[in-house]
Design a protein around this motif. Structure first.
Motif, PDB file in Angstrom:
ATOM      1  N   CYS A  71       0.801  -1.229   0.000  1.00 41.85           N
ATOM      2  CA  CYS A  71       0.000   0.000   0.000  1.00 41.85           C
ATOM      3  C   CYS A  71       0.832   1.277   0.000  1.00 41.85           C
ATOM      4  N   GLU A  74       1.725   3.162  -3.599  1.00 41.25           N
ATOM      5  CA  GLU A  74       0.896   4.074  -4.406  1.00 41.25           C
ATOM      6  C   GLU A  74       1.441   5.495  -4.352  1.00 41.25           C
ATOM      7  N   ALA A 119      -5.246  -1.794  -3.874  1.00 41.60           N
ATOM      8  CA  ALA A 119      -4.094  -0.938  -4.170  1.00 41.60           C
ATOM      9  C   ALA A 119      -3.230  -1.559  -5.258  1.00 41.60           C
ATOM     10  N   ARG A 122      -4.812  -0.937  -8.531  1.00 43.35           N
ATOM     11  CA  ARG A 122      -4.647   0.466  -8.949  1.00 43.35           C
ATOM     12  C   ARG A 122      -3.221   0.732  -9.433  1.00 43.35           C
ATOM     13  N   ILE A 123      -2.242   0.076  -8.812  1.00 41.52           N
ATOM     14  CA  ILE A 123      -0.852   0.224  -9.247  1.00 41.52           C
ATOM     15  C   ILE A 123      -0.692  -0.294 -10.678  1.00 41.52           C
ATOM     16  N   HIS A 126      -2.261   2.175 -12.986  1.00 41.65           N
ATOM     17  CA  HIS A 126      -1.374   3.332 -13.111  1.00 41.65           C
ATOM     18  C   HIS A 126      -0.242   3.028 -14.087  1.00 41.65           C
TER      19      HIS A 126
END
Length: 328
Positions: A71, A74, A119, A122-123, A126
């Protein structure tokens, strides 16, 4: 070259800075406010990089999915330029997935796991948005970071990752059924450590073995030769009782053993019995030095009463010299 273990409290964040300028971050610690508030020695991995004026990372490596490893990354990715992302799992199922939410009565560790799972996804999103290449690492692979620098992947087993990914895909497919999703999340939380990467860094004359949460019970398929000349060991699973095995460790010519545990020693981490057993394994005339990323005192093994934000291991000419980094 230097390997820096950042004091993120309970969790891992390890920075590699090589002579050729190559810089890599292995895991990023926690993002929980409670992990850092009220403790002036702990520091978020993103804040440490900023204070050291590190704005570019050649690589970010994620060992596995748990809050205290994932986490904190991020924030790192938001403030640094990252050339490459290395992960232990197939990418596409996560990109096709969605944010998951456990049932309100889920065991207390499950919301932390879900925070890490979301997370992690989302990484990956990204990385896709920014055009950052993502490479899935498997046991047996070797990456070269320089002329005399390698990262060798020793674990996890492919069958363990495959079984884990089956549950991940099932959880995403059942997103509308909270109870069924929660059952999947409980299983994922319980088995994620088994998917943790075991990484052997060959840094010139020094071998650094970073176990993240990969415990010796998962090492049975690793060729014995890769344990015989390890000089520095990042102890698995924050020094809990499952972190040691005499059969694997007795042949390691260890100079330093590092534990990345919070000073409150929660979950029976940095367990006194672990260090007693480790001390008994090695000859009394040449015991390894014990280092703790978030302790000021751990008698009789360690004392740094002034505190510190990181431990930097300077490796040169076959020697390992620890430096305790204090940021004012």
């Amino acid at each position: 070259m230097c390997v820096t273990v950042i004091n993120v409290g309970y969790g891992d964040a390890i920075l590699f800075q090589l002579k050729n300028g190559y810089t890599a971050l292995l895991d990023g610690g926690s993002a929980l406010e409670s992990e850092f508030e009220g403790d002036s020695y702990r520091i978020r991995s993103a804040d440490y990089l900023a204070r050291q004026q590190i704005e570019h990372l050649n690589a970010v490596i994620i060992s596995h999915i748990h809050e205290d490893h994932v986490c904190g990354l991020e924030a790192v990715l938001q403030q640094t330029v990252v050339d490459h992302l290395y992960v232990p799992y197939p990418v596409e199922p996560f990109l096709k997935g969605c944010e998951l939410t456990p049932a309100s009565n889920a065991p207390r560790s499950v919301p932390l796991y879900v925070a890490a799972l979301n997370a992690y996804r989302r990484i990956l999103l990204h990385a896709k948005e920014k055009g950052i290449p993502v490479t899935v690492l498997k046991a047996g692979q070797v990456l070269k970071f320089g002329i005399d620098t390698k990262m060798r992947i020793l674990a996890p087993k492919s069958c363990v990752v495959d079984a884990y990914m089956e549950i991940v895909e099932r959880a995403y497919s059942l997103e509308a059924d909270t109870n069924a999703v929660t059952e999947c999340l409980i299983r994922l939380d319980a088995t994620s450590n088994h998917t943790s990467m075991l990484l052997r860094f060959e840094l010139g004359d020094i071998v650094f073995l970073s176990a993240a949460d990969s415990c010796p019970s998962e090492w049975d398929e690793v060729p014995e030769i890769f344990f015989k000349n390890v000089n520095v060991l990042k102890l698995p699973h924050h020094g809990q009782m499952d972190s040691i095995s005499e059969s694997f460790m007795k042949n390691m010519p260890l100079e330093y053993i590092i534990t990345t545990s919070a000073s409150d020693r929660r979950y029976h981490s940095a367990n006194q019995a672990v260090y007693q057993k480790l001390a008994a394994i090695f000859p009394a005339e040449h015991p390894p030095h014990f280092l703790f990323s978030d302790e000021r005192e751990y008698p009789p093994y360690f004392s740094q009463p002034e505190g510190f934000q990181a431990i930097k291991l300077v490796m040169d000419s076959g020697m390992v010299i620890p430096e305790f980094i204090r940021i004012q």
